[in-house]
Design a protein around this motif. Structure first.
Motif, mmCIF file in Angstrom:
data_model
loop_
_atom_site.group_PDB
_atom_site.id
_atom_site.type_symbol
_atom_site.label_atom_id
_atom_site.label_comp_id
_atom_site.label_asym_id
_atom_site.label_seq_id
_atom_site.Cartn_x
_atom_site.Cartn_y
_atom_site.Cartn_z
ATOM 1 N N ARG A 50 7.623 4.351 -9.991
ATOM 2 C CA ARG A 50 6.477 4.231 -9.080
ATOM 3 C C ARG A 50 6.442 5.382 -8.095
ATOM 4 O O ARG A 50 5.394 5.990 -7.860
ATOM 5 C CB ARG A 50 6.550 2.890 -8.346
ATOM 6 N N GLU A 95 3.525 8.264 -8.103
ATOM 7 C CA GLU A 95 2.722 8.514 -6.911
ATOM 8 C C GLU A 95 2.842 9.966 -6.469
ATOM 9 O O GLU A 95 1.850 10.586 -6.060
ATOM 10 C CB GLU A 95 3.156 7.573 -5.794
ATOM 11 N N VAL A 97 3.707 -0.611 -14.431
ATOM 12 C CA VAL A 97 3.952 -0.330 -13.015
ATOM 13 C C VAL A 97 3.493 1.070 -12.624
ATOM 14 O O VAL A 97 2.693 1.230 -11.683
ATOM 15 C CB VAL A 97 5.435 -0.555 -12.649
ATOM 16 N N PRO A 98 3.960 2.157 -13.305
ATOM 17 C CA PRO A 98 3.468 3.484 -12.903
ATOM 18 C C PRO A 98 1.977 3.657 -13.129
ATOM 19 O O PRO A 98 1.314 4.351 -12.369
ATOM 20 C CB PRO A 98 4.296 4.452 -13.764
ATOM 21 N N ALA A 125 0.234 1.732 -10.276
ATOM 22 C CA ALA A 125 0.556 2.396 -9.006
ATOM 23 C C ALA A 125 -0.236 3.690 -8.855
ATOM 24 O O ALA A 125 -0.752 3.994 -7.769
ATOM 25 C CB ALA A 125 2.057 2.675 -8.924
ATOM 26 N N GLY A 132 3.244 -3.190 -9.634
ATOM 27 C CA GLY A 132 2.352 -2.038 -9.616
ATOM 28 C C GLY A 132 1.334 -2.115 -8.495
ATOM 29 O O GLY A 132 0.913 -1.086 -7.945
ATOM 30 N N GLU A 154 5.640 -6.276 -4.646
ATOM 31 C CA GLU A 154 6.889 -6.523 -5.366
ATOM 32 C C GLU A 154 7.713 -7.661 -4.784
ATOM 33 O O GLU A 154 8.592 -8.211 -5.466
ATOM 34 C CB GLU A 154 7.742 -5.243 -5.402
#
Length: 569
Positions: A90, A94, A332-333, A336, A412, A416
């Motif tokens: 993540r 970002e 998740v990535p 994100a 994501g 969390e």
């Protein structure tokens, strides 16, 4: 996202434009999930089949002893690693979304320092507390096996950091390859150690200690292999992106308290929520033996044997839920990055697709395991002891897949902490359900407790997602039709295994293998055929899958229609 205007809400059935806009990211999400799922399945197959010779070498008692230690190690392994790949992916995603490519090397270096220290601390805790833990588990023979496997904690956190680096760059092929190599090495060293120690006439405790020491050697070699892949990856990058600023010799380039605190804030709740499988297994390890001994009134050897028989279903449960965990790692990535860029529609689409594919794949995978439970048990272990428990665990794989996928979605979205909070409720429910159902039903009760606990945690997760992301669910198309098709597949696959068992009179393992292959084959044909004929998947969604163009052509051929470029219904 709660205060968005009604016209901004996602209507998946009217979004052909959105799919076109998202064409640049589709391959990195579901394709990555499928790569991880394939690597995970292959790793689990390797991990499953080594149990056949291991059981032959050490017996049910030795296998039960091994299974008592492994969930404990897995729990410490998750504590040492689980939050890191997701958190690191993540942070890197970002940074890349903001164009800060030069900061990635520093993020990697600081993460290595942080996780190396955490691994050392957890190793010391597990090693030194092994007598206390063995006593709490009711088996003093576990002290040396626990100490041997604790050595692996010195290496696995560094493995997790490098994998997190690849997750952040969405290089899932490297991650999948490293998983296969690690599992292959682990199996090789386990079998070599067990064969060698048994040939020397060592007792079961010593053999299992040697097996766990072999696990440590395999993790060390896996770290070397991942370091090689990292070197290859960085070699292919443009000089500007890999030339680390020349301040790497300075201490503050490696150490930054604010970075460590930031990573900790992201990683710890992810780490806790990733404990679903190991912590539920640990509840089984702590409670099952004592329930067998004091409620069912059997001796310690029989209790270990019963637990070993129940544990046969564990690897199959994990295999059936693999796509859910693969979605969680891949999504998740992706979410994100979309959230950081303020792309609300993309976040909604990724969420919708994650839930749909976790259901479309987790549902038949779980029911398929239930259908072939007897054949798989016979093929892997030579008898049908514990088949009912294995079949119930198959059903449990369905809510488990959805639970894991929804964990990834929430992580994501930057929420969390909520999966971790929901897991706390899940653990309490698992303890209560284990005490109740195992006391009443024996090893089948252990499996029922999984079904109850995973279902409730999933419902808590999906309730929160519904508050954060506006997605439209078509109950018949998205839920009921897949449920009907999957149950039809279950009946036909189970009928096939029964027919094979009636017609063939082979030896146990060969007969079990034939039943399993036939049941899985019929199940795949029925489900995939109906999936494409009805269809249960939109043509536009095929663009998100690896080989989607070929699947569209095949789907149109099955339905006897020309390829359509129409929008989603």
């Amino acid at each position: 996202m709660n205060d968005q205007r009604p016209q901004e809400r996602l209507r998946l059935s009217h979004l052909p434009r959105m799919y076109k806009e998202l064409s640049m990211v589709k391959n990195s999400f579901l394709a990555g999930a499928f790569i991880l799922a394939f690597a995970g399945i292959l790793s689990k197959v390797i991990g499953m089949f080594y149990r056949i010779p291991l059981q032959e070498i050490v017996g049910d008692n030795g296998l039960g002893l091994y299974q008592e230690v492994y969930p404990l190690y897995l729990t410490f392994l998750i504590l040492a690693t689980a939050g890191v790949p997701v958190a690191l992916s993540r942070v890197i995603a970002e940074a890349l979304a903001e164009g800060k490519r030069g900061a990635v090397s520093q993020i990697l270096a600081r993460s290595m320092v942080l996780m190396g220290g955490i691994g050392l601390i957890l190793f010391a805790i597990l090693y030194l507390s092994s007598p206390l833990i063995a006593g709490l588990m009711g088996n003093p023979h576990l002290v040396e096996p626990i100490r041997a496997i604790s050595l692996s904690l010195l290496f696995v956190p560094l493995i997790a950091v490098i994998r997190g680096f690849f997750y952040g760059h969405q290089k899932m092929m490297y991650v999948g390859l490293s998983q296969i190599v690690e599992q292959s090495l682990r199996v090789a060293f386990i079998l070599i150690a067990s064969l060698y120690l048994v040939s020397l006439g060592e007792d079961t405790d010593t053999v299992i200690t040697g097996v766990n020491f072999g696990t440590m050697i395999s993790t060390m070699l896996s770290l070397v292999f991942l370091a090689f892949l990292l070197w290859l990856h960085r070699r292919k990058q443009p000089a500007a992106s890999v030339s680390v600023n020349r301040e790497w010799k300075r201490l503050n380039w490696w150490y930054d308290r604010e970075f460590f605190l930031s990573m900790w804030r992201i990683a710890w709740p992810i780490c806790i929520s990733a404990l679903v499988i190991p912590i539920f297994s640990l509840v089984d390890s702590f409670l099952a033996i004592n329930i067998f001994r004091y409620v069912w009134h059997v001796d310690g050897l029989t209790a270990d044997t019963w637990f070993g028989i129940y544990s046969r279903g564990g690897p199959l449960l994990q295999m059936a839920s693999l796509f859910g965990s693969s979605i969680a790692l891949s999504i998740v990535p992706a979410i994100a990055e979309a959230k950081r860029q303020g792309d609300v529609e993309r976040v909604q689409t990724l969420t919708k697709l994650s839930l749909r594919f976790a259901w479309l794949i987790g549902l038949p995978a779980g029911l398929g395991l239930t259908a072939v439970a007897e054949g798989a048990n016979l093929a892997l272990y030579g008898d049908i002891e514990g088949t009912k428990a294995m079949a119930i665990l198959g059903v449990s794989a369905i809510p488990l897949s959805l639970l894991l996928a929804t964990n990834g979605i929430l992580q994501g979205l930057g929420k969390e902490k909520w999966p971790a909070k929901n897991l706390v409720w899940g653990v309490l429910i698992k303890i209560a359900a284990t005490l109740l159902f195992t006391s009443l039903m024996g090893i089948e009760g252990l499996a029922v407790s999984w079904l109850v606990a995973t279902s409730i945690v999933f419902l808590l997760n999906i309730r929160l997602i519904g508050r954060l992301v506006r997605i439209e669910i078509h109950w018949k198309f998205d839920t009921l039709y897949p449920l009907f098709v999957s149950n039809l597949m279950l009946l036909l696959a189970w009928g096939t295994t029964e027919a094979v068992g009636y017609l063939l009179h082979w030896k146990a393992r060969m007969l079990g293998a034939a039943e399993t292959v036939a049941g899985v084959g019929v199940g795949l044909i029925v489900y995939l055929g109906l999936l494409l004929i009805i269809p249960l998947i939109h043509e536009k969604e095929l663009d998100w899958l690896p080989g989607g163009g070929r699947l569209r052509t095949f789907m149109n051929a099955l339905r006897r229609k020309k390829p359509s470029s129409s929008d989603l219904r």
